[in-house]
Design a protein around this motif. Structure first.
Motif, short mmCIF file in Angstrom:
data_model
loop_
_atom_site.label_atom_id
_atom_site.label_comp_id
_atom_site.label_asym_id
_atom_site.label_seq_id
_atom_site.Cartn_x
_atom_site.Cartn_y
_atom_site.Cartn_z
N LYS A 60 34.48 39.82 33.06
CA LYS A 60 33.66 39.76 34.26
C LYS A 60 33.85 40.95 35.20
O LYS A 60 32.91 41.43 35.82
N ALA A 64 38.67 45.11 40.81
CA ALA A 64 38.22 44.74 42.16
C ALA A 64 38.83 45.62 43.25
O ALA A 64 38.74 45.30 44.43
N LEU A 68 43.92 43.07 47.97
CA LEU A 68 43.74 42.74 49.39
C LEU A 68 44.74 41.68 49.87
O LEU A 68 45.08 41.63 51.04
N GLY A 87 45.81 56.91 45.79
CA GLY A 87 45.24 58.26 45.76
C GLY A 87 45.86 59.11 44.67
O GLY A 87 45.14 59.74 43.88
N GLU A 134 34.54 49.36 51.37
CA GLU A 134 35.65 49.58 52.30
C GLU A 134 35.27 49.45 53.77
O GLU A 134 36.02 48.89 54.57
N ILE A 140 38.03 53.16 54.96
CA ILE A 140 37.06 53.98 54.24
C ILE A 140 37.51 54.15 52.78
O ILE A 140 38.70 53.97 52.49
N ALA A 143 40.30 56.98 48.04
CA ALA A 143 40.85 57.48 46.78
C ALA A 143 39.78 58.32 46.08
O ALA A 143 39.52 58.19 44.89
N1 CO8 Z 1 42.59 41.78 45.70
C1 CO8 Z 1 43.30 40.67 45.39
N2 CO8 Z 1 42.79 39.62 44.74
C2 CO8 Z 1 41.49 39.68 44.39
C3 CO8 Z 1 40.68 40.80 44.69
C4 CO8 Z 1 41.29 41.90 45.37
N3 CO8 Z 1 40.62 43.02 45.66
N4 CO8 Z 1 39.43 40.56 44.24
C5 CO8 Z 1 39.46 39.34 43.67
N5 CO8 Z 1 40.69 38.81 43.77
C6 CO8 Z 1 41.14 37.50 43.28
C7 CO8 Z 1 40.43 36.38 43.99
O1 CO8 Z 1 41.01 36.12 45.24
C8 CO8 Z 1 40.59 35.26 42.99
O2 CO8 Z 1 41.88 34.74 43.10
P1 CO8 Z 1 42.10 33.13 43.31
O3 CO8 Z 1 41.59 32.53 42.03
O4 CO8 Z 1 43.58 33.03 43.46
O5 CO8 Z 1 41.31 32.76 44.50
C9 CO8 Z 1 40.49 35.97 41.66
O6 CO8 Z 1 40.77 37.35 41.93
C10 CO8 Z 1 39.10 35.91 41.04
O7 CO8 Z 1 38.18 36.31 42.04
P2 CO8 Z 1 36.87 35.46 42.38
O8 CO8 Z 1 37.14 34.01 42.24
O9 CO8 Z 1 36.32 35.96 43.68
O10 CO8 Z 1 35.97 35.91 41.14
P3 CO8 Z 1 34.42 36.27 41.13
O11 CO8 Z 1 34.14 36.63 39.70
O12 CO8 Z 1 33.61 35.24 41.79
O13 CO8 Z 1 34.29 37.60 42.00
C11 CO8 Z 1 34.78 39.83 42.76
C12 CO8 Z 1 34.95 38.79 41.64
C13 CO8 Z 1 33.30 40.22 42.86
C14 CO8 Z 1 35.59 41.03 42.35
C15 CO8 Z 1 35.22 39.23 44.10
O14 CO8 Z 1 36.49 38.64 43.94
C16 CO8 Z 1 35.33 40.24 45.21
O15 CO8 Z 1 34.33 40.57 45.82
N6 CO8 Z 1 36.56 40.71 45.50
C17 CO8 Z 1 36.81 41.61 46.60
C18 CO8 Z 1 36.62 43.02 46.13
C19 CO8 Z 1 36.77 44.02 47.24
O16 CO8 Z 1 36.32 43.88 48.35
N7 CO8 Z 1 37.41 45.14 46.87
C20 CO8 Z 1 37.58 46.26 47.74
C21 CO8 Z 1 38.99 46.41 48.04
S1 CO8 Z 1 39.19 47.71 49.19
C22 CO8 Z 1 39.70 48.99 48.26
O17 CO8 Z 1 39.73 48.94 47.08
C23 CO8 Z 1 40.12 50.17 49.04
C24 CO8 Z 1 40.79 51.19 48.18
C25 CO8 Z 1 41.08 52.31 49.07
C26 CO8 Z 1 42.13 53.11 48.45
C27 CO8 Z 1 42.51 54.19 49.31
C28 CO8 Z 1 43.55 55.00 48.61
C29 CO8 Z 1 43.75 56.36 49.12
#
Ligand code: CO8
Length: 260
Positions: A60, A64, A68, A87, A134, A140, A143
Motif C-alpha cells: 500500500k 510515509a 511523526l 538529509g 510538510e 518545509i 530533504a
Molecule cells: N510516521 C509514523 N507513523 C506513521 C506515519 C508516519 N509518517 N504514517 C503512517 N503511520 C502509521 C499510522 O499511524 C498507522 O499506525 P497505527 O496502526 O499504529 O495507527 C500505520 O502507520 C498505518 O497507517 P494508516 O492506518 O494511516 O494507513 P493508511 O493506508 O490508511 O494511510 C498514509 C497511509 C497515507 C501514509 C497515512 O498514514 C498518512 O497520511 N500518513 C502521514 C504521512 C505524512 O504526513 N508524512 C509526512 C511526514 S513529514 C516528512 O516526511 C518531513 C520530512 C522532512 C525531512 C527533512 C529532512 C532534512
C-alpha cells in the motif's frame, strides 16, 4: 516489530533495497534511517551492483516520510539531528554512482517522496497518492524537496504541490513528469526491475560518468556542462569495457562489461 532495510542482490546486477517497516507505513524512523545510510555507504563501493531499485514492504505504501510519532517525543536539538540524518541519507541516495530507480509501490509522502526524488527515475502506482505535505505540518520539505521537485516538474507546479500539501495520483505524477512511468500497483516493482536490468547490462563506468555529467551539468551553464561532458567521456576512453563494446559489436554478441 521489524524495522530494517532489505538488500537483495539479483543475478542481473540489480540490487533491490526495501524499506521494511510495513506496520508504520515504512516511515523513516532514526533506526531505519541509520540502516539505510549504512546500506547506501556500502552499495556505493560494490562493483557488482550495476543499478539500484528502492521499494517499500507491503502493498500500500512506499514510504510515509519522517516518523511523526517519534518526532513528537523529540526535543528541538534531537529534531535538528534527525532532520540532518534524513538529509544526509537522502543525499547518499542521490550520490550513488549507479543508476537508481524508485519503485513507488504505493503512497509516497514527505521524506518518502524526497527519497524517490533523489533517485534517477521514478515508477508510480496509478492509483496511489504522492505529495509533500510538510507545510500542513508547519515545516518545509527539507530533504531536497524544495530543490529537486521544481527542477523536475517546474517551479509553478512544485510551488502548488508544496504550498497546498496536496496529494496527486500516480497517473497525475506521470503526466507532470514527476514519475517516468505509472502503472497498476501490482506491476510497479516488475517494471522498475526490468528498467534497472536494461541499465545494468550497460558499461558501469559509462553509466556513472553519464549520471555525473547530467547531474553536474544541469546545475551549470551549457558551456561548462559541455566541458564536464568532455571530462566524463575522457574517463571512458581508456577502459577495457569500451574495447569490449567494440569487440562485441564486431562479433555480433552481447557485451560482457566488467567495470574496468
Ligand atoms: N510516521 C509514523 N507513523 C506513521 C506515519 C508516519 N509518517 N504514517 C503512517 N503511520 C502509521 C499510522 O499511524 C498507522 O499506525 P497505527 O496502526 O499504529 O495507527 C500505520 O502507520 C498505518 O497507517 P494508516 O492506518 O494511516 O494507513 P493508511 O493506508 O490508511 O494511510 C498514509 C497511509 C497515507 C501514509 C497515512 O498514514 C498518512 O497520511 N500518513 C502521514 C504521512 C505524512 O504526513 N508524512 C509526512 C511526514 S513529514 C516528512 O516526511 C518531513 C520530512 C522532512 C525531512 C527533512 C529532512 C532534512
Amino acid at each position: 516489530m521489524s524495522e530494517t532495510v532489505g538488500v537483495e542482490m539479483l543475478s542481473s546486477g540489480v540490487c533491490k533495497v526495501t524499506l521494511i517497516r510495513p506496520e508504520a507505513a515504512n516511515a523513516l524512523s532514526v533506526q531505519l534511517l541509520e540502516k539505510l545510510k549504512d546500506t547506501l555507504e556500502a552499495l556505493a563501493f560494490q562493483k557488482e551492483v550495476r543499478a539500484v531499485v528502492f521499494t517499500g514492504a507491503g502493498d500500500k505504501v512506499f514510504c510515509a516520510g519522517a516518523d511523526l510519532k517519534e518526532r513528537r517525543r523529540m526535543e528541538e536539538e534531537e529534531v535538528r539531528r534527525t532532520v540532518a540524518l534524513i538529509g544526509e541519507t537522502i543525499e547518499k541516495v542521490a550520490k550513488l554512482p549507479q543508476p537508481t530507480i524508485a519503485a513507488m509501490n504505493g503512497t509516497a509522502l514527505g521524506g518518502g517522496l524526497e527519497l524517490a526524488l533523489a533517485c534517477d527515475l521514478r515508477v508510480a502506482a496509478e492509483e496511489s497518492v504522492y505529495g509533500l505535505p510538510e507545510t500542513t505540518l508547519a515545516i518545509i520539505p527539507g530533504a531536497g524537496g524544495t530543490q529537486r521537485l521544481p527542477r523536475l516538474i517546474g517551479v509553478g507546479r512544485a510551488k502548488e504541490m508544496i504550498f497546498t500539501g496536496k496529494r496527486i495520483t500516480g497517473a497525475e505524477a506521470y503526466l507532470i513528469g514527476l514519475a517516468q512511468y505509472a502503472c497498476p500497483l501490482a506491476k510497479v516493482e516488475t517494471l522498475a526491475l526490468d528498467l534497472a536490468k536494461q541499465m545494468s547490462a550497460n558499461g558501469p563506468i559509462a553509466l556513472a560518468q553519464a549520471k555525473k555529467a547530467i547531474d553536474n551539468g544541469i546545475e551549470t551553464d551549457l558551456a561548462t556542462g559541455l566541458e564536464l561532458e568532455k571530462l566524463a567521456y575522457e574517463r571512458t576512453i581508456s577502459t577495457k569495457d569500451r574495447l569490449e563494446g567494440l569487440e562485441a559489436f564486431k562479433e555480433k554478441r552481447k557485451p560482457q562489461y566488467i567495470g574496468e
